[in-house]
Design a protein around this motif. Structure first.
Motif, PDB file in Angstrom:
ATOM      1  N   GLY A  68      49.111  45.985  43.856  1.00  0.00           N
ATOM      2  CA  GLY A  68      49.030  47.296  44.493  1.00  0.00           C
ATOM      3  C   GLY A  68      47.572  47.644  44.721  1.00  0.00           C
ATOM      4  O   GLY A  68      46.841  46.885  45.343  1.00  0.00           O
ATOM      5  N   ARG A  69      47.156  48.771  44.165  1.00  0.00           N
ATOM      6  CA  ARG A  69      45.745  49.164  44.288  1.00  0.00           C
ATOM      7  C   ARG A  69      44.875  48.588  43.177  1.00  0.00           C
ATOM      8  O   ARG A  69      43.663  48.665  43.242  1.00  0.00           O
ATOM      9  CB  ARG A  69      45.638  50.692  44.300  1.00  0.00           C
ATOM     10  N   ARG A  70      45.498  48.046  42.151  1.00  0.00           N
ATOM     11  CA  ARG A  70      44.749  47.457  41.023  1.00  0.00           C
ATOM     12  C   ARG A  70      44.266  46.067  41.387  1.00  0.00           C
ATOM     13  O   ARG A  70      45.052  45.221  41.797  1.00  0.00           O
ATOM     14  CB  ARG A  70      45.631  47.356  39.782  1.00  0.00           C
ATOM     15  N   ARG A  71      42.975  45.862  41.215  1.00  0.00           N
ATOM     16  CA  ARG A  71      42.390  44.552  41.484  1.00  0.00           C
ATOM     17  C   ARG A  71      41.596  44.116  40.262  1.00  0.00           C
ATOM     18  O   ARG A  71      40.950  44.924  39.621  1.00  0.00           O
ATOM     19  CB  ARG A  71      41.457  44.623  42.689  1.00  0.00           C
ATOM     20  N   SER A  72      41.648  42.844  39.978  1.00  0.00           N
ATOM     21  CA  SER A  72      40.837  42.338  38.877  1.00  0.00           C
ATOM     22  C   SER A  72      39.806  41.366  39.446  1.00  0.00           C
ATOM     23  O   SER A  72      39.992  40.774  40.511  1.00  0.00           O
ATOM     24  CB  SER A  72      41.696  41.672  37.805  1.00  0.00           C
ATOM     25  N   TYR A  73      38.712  41.243  38.700  1.00  0.00           N
ATOM     26  CA  TYR A  73      37.557  40.475  39.152  1.00  0.00           C
ATOM     27  C   TYR A  73      37.027  39.627  38.004  1.00  0.00           C
ATOM     28  O   TYR A  73      37.283  39.906  36.841  1.00  0.00           O
ATOM     29  CB  TYR A  73      36.427  41.422  39.601  1.00  0.00           C
ATOM     30  N   ILE A  74      36.236  38.624  38.377  1.00  0.00           N
ATOM     31  CA  ILE A  74      35.538  37.805  37.390  1.00  0.00           C
ATOM     32  C   ILE A  74      34.199  37.369  37.983  1.00  0.00           C
ATOM     33  O   ILE A  74      34.047  37.264  39.201  1.00  0.00           O
ATOM     34  CB  ILE A  74      36.387  36.599  36.932  1.00  0.00           C
ATOM     35  N   LEU A  75      33.261  37.131  37.099  1.00  0.00           N
ATOM     36  CA  LEU A  75      31.918  36.712  37.474  1.00  0.00           C
ATOM     37  C   LEU A  75      31.939  35.293  38.045  1.00  0.00           C
ATOM     38  O   LEU A  75      32.657  34.437  37.543  1.00  0.00           O
ATOM     39  CB  LEU A  75      31.060  36.751  36.204  1.00  0.00           C
ATOM     40  N   THR A  76      31.137  35.054  39.077  1.00  0.00           N
ATOM     41  CA  THR A  76      30.980  33.705  39.618  1.00  0.00           C
ATOM     42  C   THR A  76      29.708  33.088  39.037  1.00  0.00           C
ATOM     43  O   THR A  76      28.942  33.765  38.346  1.00  0.00           O
ATOM     44  CB  THR A  76      30.848  33.731  41.149  1.00  0.00           C
ATOM     45  N   GLU A  77      29.471  31.836  39.359  1.00  0.00           N
ATOM     46  CA  GLU A  77      28.245  31.176  38.920  1.00  0.00           C
ATOM     47  C   GLU A  77      27.010  31.912  39.456  1.00  0.00           C
ATOM     48  O   GLU A  77      26.030  32.090  38.737  1.00  0.00           O
ATOM     49  CB  GLU A  77      28.244  29.719  39.390  1.00  0.00           C
ATOM     50  N   LYS A  78      27.089  32.356  40.694  1.00  0.00           N
ATOM     51  CA  LYS A  78      25.972  33.109  41.284  1.00  0.00           C
ATOM     52  C   LYS A  78      25.727  34.404  40.503  1.00  0.00           C
ATOM     53  O   LYS A  78      24.586  34.789  40.260  1.00  0.00           O
ATOM     54  CB  LYS A  78      26.247  33.411  42.754  1.00  0.00           C
TER      55      LYS A  78
END
Length: 109
Positions: A68-78
């Motif tokens: 829905g409107r909830r999004r999750s994220y994670i750090l990249t190498e950059k």
């Protein structure tokens, strides 16, 4: 002369990226930052979602889930490289302080 984007990180930028070492939602970040800084740093929701969009555009984080409107994220190498660069910059400043005032001395304000 305008500030170069992401040359250095604000506290809000630094702690937002730090939170994303592990996958989390935006709302999680709003809770984690004050908790990890003993209330010294807060990120407002408007600031957070602006930062997340900018970090996505720069490839510093990636979206992992959308519910829905909830999004999750994670750090990249950059993103990890940017955090390390900022950490090194902060450590260099602390070393300069110690050179001027001596190890362990804190100037009273």
């Amino acid at each position: 002369m305008p500030r170069v984007k992401f040359r250095t990180l604000t506290e809000q930028m630094f702690y937002t990226l730090l939170c994303l070492k592990e996958e989390c939602y935006g709302m999680d970040i709003l809770d984690k930052v004050p908790s990890m800084t003993n209330g010294q740093v807060n990120v407002g929701s408007g600031t957070l979602y602006t930062l997340l969009e900018q970090f996505l555009e720069e490839g510093m984080i990636r979206e992992t889930k959308m519910e829905g409107r909830r999004r999750s994220y994670i750090l990249t190498e950059k993103g990890q490289e940017m955090l390390k660069k900022e950490y090194d910059r902060i450590c260099a400043q602390a070393a300069d302080y110690r050179l001027v005032f001596g190890r362990g001395q804190v100037e009273k304000s």
